[in-house]
Write a protein that holds these residues in place. Structure first.
Motif, PDB file in Angstrom:
ATOM      1  N   TYR A  90       0.825  -1.207   0.000  1.00  0.00           N
ATOM      2  CA  TYR A  90       0.000   0.000   0.000  1.00  0.00           C
ATOM      3  C   TYR A  90       0.860   1.259   0.000  1.00  0.00           C
ATOM      4  O   TYR A  90       0.507   2.257  -0.616  1.00  0.00           O
ATOM      5  CB  TYR A  90      -0.921   0.008   1.228  1.00  0.00           C
ATOM      6  N   LEU A  91       2.004   1.201   0.684  1.00  0.00           N
ATOM      7  CA  LEU A  91       2.818   2.399   0.845  1.00  0.00           C
ATOM      8  C   LEU A  91       3.781   2.649  -0.302  1.00  0.00           C
ATOM      9  O   LEU A  91       4.259   3.766  -0.467  1.00  0.00           O
ATOM     10  CB  LEU A  91       3.627   2.309   2.145  1.00  0.00           C
ATOM     11  N   ILE A 187       2.328  -4.222 -13.248  1.00  0.00           N
ATOM     12  CA  ILE A 187       0.868  -4.147 -13.231  1.00  0.00           C
ATOM     13  C   ILE A 187       0.430  -2.765 -12.749  1.00  0.00           C
ATOM     14  O   ILE A 187      -0.544  -2.195 -13.245  1.00  0.00           O
ATOM     15  CB  ILE A 187       0.273  -5.247 -12.328  1.00  0.00           C
ATOM     16  N   SER A 188       1.167  -2.207 -11.795  1.00  0.00           N
ATOM     17  CA  SER A 188       0.800  -0.913 -11.223  1.00  0.00           C
ATOM     18  C   SER A 188       1.039   0.231 -12.193  1.00  0.00           C
ATOM     19  O   SER A 188       0.164   1.078 -12.406  1.00  0.00           O
ATOM     20  CB  SER A 188       1.596  -0.661  -9.938  1.00  0.00           C
ATOM     21  N   TYR A 189       2.220   0.280 -12.809  1.00  0.00           N
ATOM     22  CA  TYR A 189       2.617   1.427 -13.620  1.00  0.00           C
ATOM     23  C   TYR A 189       2.770   1.132 -15.108  1.00  0.00           C
ATOM     24  O   TYR A 189       3.016   2.040 -15.895  1.00  0.00           O
ATOM     25  CB  TYR A 189       3.943   1.995 -13.096  1.00  0.00           C
ATOM     26  N   GLY A 190       2.620  -0.138 -15.489  1.00  0.00           N
ATOM     27  CA  GLY A 190       2.726  -0.480 -16.900  1.00  0.00           C
ATOM     28  C   GLY A 190       4.156  -0.783 -17.310  1.00  0.00           C
ATOM     29  O   GLY A 190       5.104  -0.590 -16.554  1.00  0.00           O
ATOM     30  N   LYS A 191       4.274  -1.256 -18.533  1.00  0.00           N
ATOM     31  CA  LYS A 191       5.595  -1.561 -19.088  1.00  0.00           C
ATOM     32  C   LYS A 191       5.498  -1.473 -20.602  1.00  0.00           C
ATOM     33  O   LYS A 191       4.589  -2.057 -21.207  1.00  0.00           O
ATOM     34  CB  LYS A 191       6.072  -2.945 -18.653  1.00  0.00           C
ATOM     35  N   ASN A 192       6.429  -0.756 -21.207  1.00  0.00           N
ATOM     36  CA  ASN A 192       6.432  -0.535 -22.653  1.00  0.00           C
ATOM     37  C   ASN A 192       5.100   0.081 -23.087  1.00  0.00           C
ATOM     38  O   ASN A 192       4.722   1.128 -22.613  1.00  0.00           O
ATOM     39  CB  ASN A 192       6.744  -1.835 -23.393  1.00  0.00           C
ATOM     40  N   MET A 193       4.329  -0.625 -23.932  1.00  0.00           N
ATOM     41  CA  MET A 193       3.062  -0.074 -24.436  1.00  0.00           C
ATOM     42  C   MET A 193       1.887  -0.309 -23.489  1.00  0.00           C
ATOM     43  O   MET A 193       0.792   0.185 -23.719  1.00  0.00           O
ATOM     44  CB  MET A 193       2.738  -0.683 -25.803  1.00  0.00           C
ATOM     45  N   MET A 194       2.098  -1.099 -22.440  1.00  0.00           N
ATOM     46  CA  MET A 194       1.006  -1.408 -21.507  1.00  0.00           C
ATOM     47  C   MET A 194       0.874  -0.301 -20.483  1.00  0.00           C
ATOM     48  O   MET A 194       1.875   0.138 -19.896  1.00  0.00           O
ATOM     49  CB  MET A 194       1.263  -2.734 -20.801  1.00  0.00           C
ATOM     50  N   GLY A 195      -0.346   0.147 -20.247  1.00  0.00           N
ATOM     51  CA  GLY A 195      -0.601   1.149 -19.227  1.00  0.00           C
ATOM     52  C   GLY A 195      -0.641   0.536 -17.842  1.00  0.00           C
ATOM     53  O   GLY A 195      -0.677  -0.682 -17.675  1.00  0.00           O
ATOM     54  N   GLY A 196      -0.626   1.382 -16.828  1.00  0.00           N
ATOM     55  CA  GLY A 196      -0.671   0.920 -15.452  1.00  0.00           C
ATOM     56  C   GLY A 196      -2.095   0.833 -14.922  1.00  0.00           C
ATOM     57  O   GLY A 196      -3.016   1.475 -15.440  1.00  0.00           O
ATOM     58  N   TYR A 197      -2.270   0.041 -13.873  1.00  0.00           N
ATOM     59  CA  TYR A 197      -3.610  -0.188 -13.316  1.00  0.00           C
ATOM     60  C   TYR A 197      -3.685   0.131 -11.831  1.00  0.00           C
ATOM     61  O   TYR A 197      -4.550  -0.380 -11.128  1.00  0.00           O
ATOM     62  CB  TYR A 197      -4.025  -1.652 -13.566  1.00  0.00           C
ATOM     63  N   TYR A 198      -2.794   1.004 -11.336  1.00  0.00           N
ATOM     64  CA  TYR A 198      -2.827   1.319  -9.907  1.00  0.00           C
ATOM     65  C   TYR A 198      -4.094   2.049  -9.509  1.00  0.00           C
ATOM     66  O   TYR A 198      -4.514   2.008  -8.359  1.00  0.00           O
ATOM     67  CB  TYR A 198      -1.591   2.130  -9.504  1.00  0.00           C
ATOM     68  N   LEU A 201      -7.117  -1.041  -9.865  1.00  0.00           N
ATOM     69  CA  LEU A 201      -7.037  -2.239  -9.037  1.00  0.00           C
ATOM     70  C   LEU A 201      -6.384  -1.914  -7.703  1.00  0.00           C
ATOM     71  O   LEU A 201      -5.338  -1.268  -7.659  1.00  0.00           O
ATOM     72  CB  LEU A 201      -6.214  -3.328  -9.748  1.00  0.00           C
ATOM     73  N   SER A 202      -6.988  -2.377  -6.628  1.00  0.00           N
ATOM     74  CA  SER A 202      -6.382  -2.204  -5.305  1.00  0.00           C
ATOM     75  C   SER A 202      -5.108  -3.042  -5.239  1.00  0.00           C
ATOM     76  O   SER A 202      -4.921  -3.972  -6.030  1.00  0.00           O
ATOM     77  CB  SER A 202      -7.355  -2.661  -4.217  1.00  0.00           C
ATOM     78  N   PRO A 203      -4.209  -2.735  -4.290  1.00  0.00           N
ATOM     79  CA  PRO A 203      -3.002  -3.553  -4.160  1.00  0.00           C
ATOM     80  C   PRO A 203      -3.304  -5.045  -4.004  1.00  0.00           C
ATOM     81  O   PRO A 203      -2.642  -5.887  -4.613  1.00  0.00           O
ATOM     82  CB  PRO A 203      -2.325  -2.979  -2.919  1.00  0.00           C
ATOM     83  N   GLU A 204      -4.312  -5.394  -3.214  1.00  0.00           N
ATOM     84  CA  GLU A 204      -4.622  -6.809  -3.017  1.00  0.00           C
ATOM     85  C   GLU A 204      -5.109  -7.448  -4.307  1.00  0.00           C
ATOM     86  O   GLU A 204      -4.771  -8.595  -4.609  1.00  0.00           O
ATOM     87  CB  GLU A 204      -5.657  -6.975  -1.894  1.00  0.00           C
TER      88      GLU A 204
END
Length: 355
Positions: A90-91, A187-198, A201-204
């Protein structure tokens, strides 16, 4: 005559003035304080010429102080606060800057996440099912239902190319060897062409999706809950085994939710063996005060008994006993390693008698 004329003019002007304030049809009437009637819409943190917080600052809200925790971002939950891995998940957002705005920090932050974060959620059938639900909503459109890079924006139902031309790599080719921390960061911030999902989606939920992605890649996980073969438990008096994956909040007798997976299996054992009496023992490691460890282990054993009785096990089938540090699994004295302490912190299941 002149006074009468001026009075008439005054009446006409006054009547016109008040009648102009009256709304009629599409005409809202004259509004003398429009900012009181209609609130101006402001974009958060955007510049505005209507309000100023200082001579040099014209944003509509003060930006958060660096390193602080946004309100409602950290749950008011003992389960999170007392679990270091969950708390860090979370932090960590407060320790990283969004690489979309700061691409020069991406590689450094990704390496840090790889060693800083670990999955706090133990894998189970339930976790995989919950991860699949979120994966199907947010990930399958690109990666495909089975992680074969054939989502609907990549490959149309008729087999032709979809509108998105950047094809994601297959999971089994890409994520093997990546740590959970690095995957969580991606998953949180993305990679290359993929966007992030922070923000979606919750951390859990991100950790659960990670479990599911690894299952699609065929990666055998070590961070999974063990299943007890209930039918193979020796029910003769005196037999004993360590119950795996019983977890408590730090310094507390409160069971953590991931313990329910194994405890529910013990409930099933008692359903099949209504004549067995069992001792639930709780053991502590050698760190801390001897007497406090004894009290805590006794409270933890009682927590397990309470869970089992709350789920239908008869109270006369159970006995709780706290051993503290009196019966270590590894007798290492003052030279215990972290692994030794972990082995000594355990819950035992001992058959006392069969009626």
């Amino acid at each position: 005559m002149k006074k009468q004329f001026m009075f008439l003019v005054l009446v006409v002007v006054t009547a016109s003035f008040f009648s102009s304030c009256k709304s009629k049809g599409d005409f809202p009437g004259r509004i003398f304080m429009p900012d009181m009637n209609y609130s101006n819409a402001y974009e958060a943190y955007a510049s505005t010429k209507y309000q100023y917080q200082s001579a040099n600052d014209s944003i509509s809200a003060i930006e958060p102080i660096a390193g602080t925790i946004p309100r409602r971002y950290l749950p008011n939950s003992e389960e999170v606060v007392n679990n270091d891995a969950k708390l860090m998940a979370y932090l960590f957002k407060n320790y990283f800057k969004n690489p979309i705005e700061h691409p020069e920090l991406d590689n450094e932050q990704r390496k840090l996440a790889a060693v800083m974060l670990q999955n706090p959620i133990m894998g189970s059938d339930k976790v995989l099912a919950e991860g699949k639900v979120k994966y199907d909503i947010y990930c399958a459109v690109c990666h495909g239902k089975k992680g074969q890079a054939d989502g609907t924006v990549i490959t149309l139902p008729d087999g032709s190319d979809g509108p998105f031309t950047s094809i994601p790599p297959l999971f089994e080719n890409r994520i093997v060897g990546m740590s959970d921390g690095e995957l969580f960061y991606s998953i949180s911030y993305g990679k290359n062409m993929m966007g992030g999902y922070y923000s979606q989606l919750s951390p859990e939920d991100r950790w659960k999706v990670l479990h599911y992605i690894k299952s699609l890649a065929g990666i055998k996980e070590t961070n999974t809950l063990t299943k007890i073969e209930v039918d193979s438990i020796d029910v003769s008096a005196g037999s004993q085994f360590d119950v795996p994956n019983i977890y408590y909040n730090v310094g507390s007798a409160q069971l953590r939710p991931e313990s329910e997976y194994i405890l529910d299996q013990l409930v099933s054992f008692f359903d099949k063996n209504p004549n067995v009496v069992v001792e639930i023992g709780s053991h502590a490691d050698s760190r801390g005060d001897f007497d406090k460890n004894m009290v805590l282990s006794n409270d933890r054993a009682n927590s397990v008994v309470t869970y089992l009785t709350d789920h239908g096990v008869q109270a006369n089938q159970l006995m709780a006993k706290g051993y503290g540090v009196t019966e270590p699994a590894v007798d290492c004295g003052e030279n215990c390693t972290g692994a030794d302490h972990q082995k000594n912190r355990r819950t035992t299941f001992k058959i006392l008698n069969v009626n």
